[in-house]
Design a protein around this motif. Sequence first.
Motif, PDB file in Angstrom:
ATOM      1  N   PRO A  17       0.735  -1.261  -0.135  1.00  0.00           N
ATOM      2  CA  PRO A  17       0.431   0.361  -0.138  1.00  0.00           C
ATOM      3  C   PRO A  17       0.462   1.227   0.016  1.00  0.00           C
ATOM      4  N   ASP A  42      -4.909  -3.172  -0.857  1.00  0.00           N
ATOM      5  CA  ASP A  42      -4.984  -2.807   0.701  1.00  0.00           C
ATOM      6  C   ASP A  42      -5.775  -3.807   0.649  1.00  0.00           C
ATOM      7  N   SER A  61      -6.918   5.455   0.818  1.00  0.00           N
ATOM      8  CA  SER A  61      -6.312   3.652   1.411  1.00  0.00           C
ATOM      9  C   SER A  61      -7.146   3.138   1.631  1.00  0.00           C
ATOM     10  N   THR A  63      -6.024   0.979   4.208  1.00  0.00           N
ATOM     11  CA  THR A  63      -4.858   0.990   4.449  1.00  0.00           C
ATOM     12  C   THR A  63      -4.762   2.413   5.929  1.00  0.00           C
TER      13      THR A  63
END
Length: 77
Positions: A17, A42, A61, A63
Motif C-alpha cells: 500500500p 489494500d 486507501s 490501510t
Amino acid sequence: CANLHLATQEGCREFAPYICMTNIVLSDSFGWGLQRTQTLADGCSYCDFRFKKGAPTRVSSKTPQVQQIIEQLDKVE
C-alpha cells in the motif's frame, strides 16, 4: 498489479500500500488527475484507478496508516 507482485515476491507484501502512494507524486507531477478509492494492495478485489488530465489527484486507501499519510499530504497542498 506489478507493484503488488514485486512486493509479494520480495516478501514485503505489507509494504505494497505504501508503494501505491508513489502514484500520488507521479499524478501531481504530470497533471494526470488520478482518482482511486481502492487497490489490490489494500486487499480489495481490484484497483479502480482512473485518470483525467488536468483534474486534481484524489486517492484514498483502506490501510489506515496510509490513509492518514494521504490526509496529511492533502493538508500541505
